[in-house]
Write an enzyme that holds these catalytic residues in place. Structure first.
Site, PDB file in Angstrom:
ATOM      1  N   LYS A  35       6.415  -0.618  -6.001  1.00 38.16           N
ATOM      2  CA  LYS A  35       5.124  -0.029  -6.351  1.00 38.16           C
ATOM      3  C   LYS A  35       4.428   0.424  -5.082  1.00 38.16           C
ATOM      4  O   LYS A  35       4.451  -0.286  -4.085  1.00 38.16           O
ATOM      5  CB  LYS A  35       4.262  -1.109  -7.011  1.00 38.16           C
ATOM      6  N   HIS A  66       1.147   1.343  -5.134  1.00 41.00           N
ATOM      7  CA  HIS A  66      -0.297   1.150  -5.323  1.00 41.00           C
ATOM      8  C   HIS A  66      -0.515  -0.302  -5.741  1.00 41.00           C
ATOM      9  O   HIS A  66       0.441  -1.068  -5.834  1.00 41.00           O
ATOM     10  CB  HIS A  66      -0.827   2.099  -6.399  1.00 41.00           C
TER      11      HIS A  66
END
Ligand code: OMP
Length: 231
Positions: free
Chosen positions: A111, A113
């Site tokens: 990921k 974010h």
């Protein structure tokens, strides 16, 4: 026979039967081997079967008095529910010994974010890690999980799977019928950690007899002969 197995193993065999986890057919394995049978732990999704598998893994770990660990790492995807369920199983089996153990798993895609990273759950850094997964055949999936563990700064201290297919390590002339060391035996030697399984193919071979047709059982024997390990 199942009667001579510990209770948690025969309970687990019963759960596998109830979930039709072991099936006969023609299956291309991750290793490319064409197998006449398949063990699909993903079918243990019903509450009573989840209980059986979590307790079976927990008892398998509890049977190793010297195994000390901090984190159960379940590689994505199939290892994820197994790690979570087994963590609960550990608390139920022996909360005093296992109550502080955490689980974690990896994302297939990092990921970029939010909290970021590829590990969800307990960080592996500086932790004693047991990798928990469904099945070991040629060990490719397990090698990937070990790689993640090491890259995250964890120390591998053990491996546990539900089912050991008792097959030999892969080689270019895989189907030559010449026995080579087992995948699990190789992992024990190479990584110097206990490699545990709830069940082996030998454990279930007796109960298999009633599950398959004559042809299916003969194909299973032929397959075993081809990929048999020397230890
Ligand atoms: P190896 O990477 O060759 O050890 O294969 C292990 C993986 O294959 C497991 O993580 C399973 O996802 C899958 N598998 C089964 O689930 N059940 C089987 O009976 C056989 C395999 C397999 O492909 O070998």
């Amino acid at each position: 026979s199942p009667a001579s197995l510990p209770q948690y193993k025969s309970d687990f065999i019963s759960a596998c039967r109830a979930g039709n986890v072991l099936t006969f057919g023609t299956y291309t394995l991750k290793s490319g081997r064409i197998s006449p049978y398949f063990f699909n732990a993903g079918l243990l999704h019903r509450a009573d079967l989840v209980r059986a598998i979590s307790l079976a893994y927990a008892h398998t770990l509890a049977a190793e008095p010297d195994l000390k660990f901090d984190v159960l790492f379940g590689p994505a995807y199939k290892g994820i529910p197994i790690a979570a369920a087994t963590t609960l199983g550990l608390a139920l089996v022996d909360e005093k010994r296992f109550g502080q153990i955490s689980y974690s798993f990896n994302r297939k895609e990092a990921k970029d974010h939010g909290e970021g990273g590829i590990i969800v759950g307990a960080p592996l850094k500086d932790k004693r890690v047991v990798i928990i997964d469904d099945v070991m055949t040629a060990g490719t999936a397990m090698r990937e999980a070990i790689d993640i563990t090491e890259k995250q700064g964890g120390t591998l201290v053990g491996i546990v799977v539900a089912f050991d297919r008792m097959e030999k390590v892969p080689s270019p002339t895989d189907d030559d019928g010449i026995p080579r060391p087992s995948t699990i035996g190789e992992f024990r030697k190479e990584f110097k950690v206990p490699v545990l399984s709830i069940l082996t193919l030998d454990d279930v071979s007796k109960s298999l007899a009633g599950m398959g047709s004559e042809t299916e059982l003969r194909r299973l024997e032929e397959y075993r002969e081809k990929y048999r390990a020397s230890d």
